[in-house]
Design a protein around this motif. Sequence first.
Motif, mmCIF file in Angstrom:
data_model
loop_
_atom_site.group_PDB
_atom_site.id
_atom_site.type_symbol
_atom_site.label_atom_id
_atom_site.label_comp_id
_atom_site.label_asym_id
_atom_site.label_seq_id
_atom_site.Cartn_x
_atom_site.Cartn_y
_atom_site.Cartn_z
ATOM 1 N N PRO A 97 5.721 29.078 51.749
ATOM 2 C CA PRO A 97 6.785 28.366 51.021
ATOM 3 C C PRO A 97 6.266 27.013 50.536
ATOM 4 N N THR A 126 10.202 26.622 46.838
ATOM 5 C CA THR A 126 11.306 27.140 47.646
ATOM 6 C C THR A 126 12.450 26.143 47.669
ATOM 7 N N SER A 127 12.140 24.869 47.736
ATOM 8 C CA SER A 127 13.158 23.809 47.722
ATOM 9 C C SER A 127 12.541 22.544 47.163
ATOM 10 N N ILE A 168 17.313 26.254 43.033
ATOM 11 C CA ILE A 168 16.769 26.261 44.391
ATOM 12 C C ILE A 168 17.466 25.152 45.173
ATOM 13 N N THR A 199 15.069 24.202 54.899
ATOM 14 C CA THR A 199 14.831 25.039 53.720
ATOM 15 C C THR A 199 13.604 25.931 53.896
ATOM 16 N N ASN A 222 14.725 32.862 50.631
ATOM 17 C CA ASN A 222 14.468 32.885 49.196
ATOM 18 C C ASN A 222 14.577 34.323 48.701
ATOM 19 N N GLY A 260 9.714 34.319 41.993
ATOM 20 C CA GLY A 260 9.708 32.871 41.990
ATOM 21 C C GLY A 260 8.995 32.248 40.815
#
Length: 479
Positions: free
Chosen positions: A215, A242-243, A354, A422, A428, A433
């Motif tokens: 991530p 991812t965040s 996200i 996260t 996710n 992505g």
Amino acid sequence: MGGIISFVVWLFSDPVPWRGQPHLYLHATGTLAVRKQSDGSTLNEKPGDSGGAKQETEFLSMREFCARTCSSFVEKHQPPWWLPNGHFQTIWCALGDFTTVDHVPYTRTLIRVPDGGTLGLDWTEPGDDTLSPDTPIVVVLHGLTGGSYEAYVRSILSRACASKSQGGLGYRGVVMNSRGCAGVKLTSPQMFSGGYTGDIKCTLLYLSSLYPNAPLLGVGFSLGAGVLTRYVGEEGENCRLTSACVLACPWDNVKNSDKLENRWINKAIYSKGLGGTLLDLFNRNAAELSSFPEPSAITPELPILLSLRNPDFKTVNAHLTSIVGGSFPPFPFPTVEAYYEWASADKWIPGIRIPFLAMNALDDPIVAEVPIQALGKNPWVATLLTKTGGHLGWFQGGGFLGRGGPPGKWFSQPVLEWLNATAEDFVNTRANGHRGKGRYEENGFVMEEDGRGIIGYKEIETGGHVEPIVPSGSAWAGL
């Protein structure tokens, strides 16, 4: 005498009408998929914590997610008595000595991007091969002319990348040092800016190639926060991160410029400070900028830049950043105002898909306005506003003027909780992505068509040890 009195009143001014805990703006719609334990255990427990309980998924709103995982979001920022408001906090951020705290050694990797530019990626945990390939990676974007040496960067990475046995998260960390910054040589007639996202795209392509199952957690500070926000908003569902978490994001550069340039004390203190910082960066790279083959957009601006003395921020941006702060098109811009409008991050908020944390202090003397309404409409966004903190200050504790220990950073704990939540609890659900149409090699570069153009990288040097030492120059570097 009148000017001195005005300065004192300005320095001690407190325009924010409320006190107490931070204000949280969180959406109530269930959007985030999170891990759920079938045995009823808490969200933060992992399968191994409860004897291998079966993993399930549930959907939470941002409000529920933060309430379960980020308890420090409601803890009050209590600045030291001698740093009572945003002016003091911001000035101390620029002038204070933080070299003895949060030591983070790095290993540097240099990558070349397709237009010939060079980026410096500074990695934590040098020489440590004990982390698994799927260990989360904290990807940091620094502020104006800054780098991995910045105290605010180290305040996060020193904890996020410490081992779990030492109370850290046990993650990897990497700082993207922008073109010409932190000792990275300028190898193309293009510098960085507050809106150009090509370099972070190339960096994330490289990281995802190196660690495809890890991530990627973005953290941006000030100018880097603006770039990160734009990238996340541009990419939407295809974002490689991812965040993300942004601190002291500038949001609307047009309004910020008006605040800096049209109030005489702000212009004298902050605009001149930031202008000097940007001019210092130009001077460190002037020989390279002068040596690139003609024609170059920067060539007619070089005599002006070389003649500047104590310029304000807008003047340097007019002759430098708005000209070579990104690729053609849209650079060069016809006016600095056109550049400011283009580089503003607020217009990209609706595209965020996200988990995204925005942190600002309402007494920030550099950021004119936080777009609370736009942020609040996006269910993927959590907005955390503090009354105090200034621009990247958020100091608390410590002795007077740093004696007996410098004050710490209040934002460290909220950011660490967000990164952990996260990375560990958020699921996710996006298939890939990113929108990439396949990678291929060309002239030594790993390339990809990302839907808006070609991005790529070529690793040119790796393994060099880097100590986070602030380069000589303006005290305002990194803000």
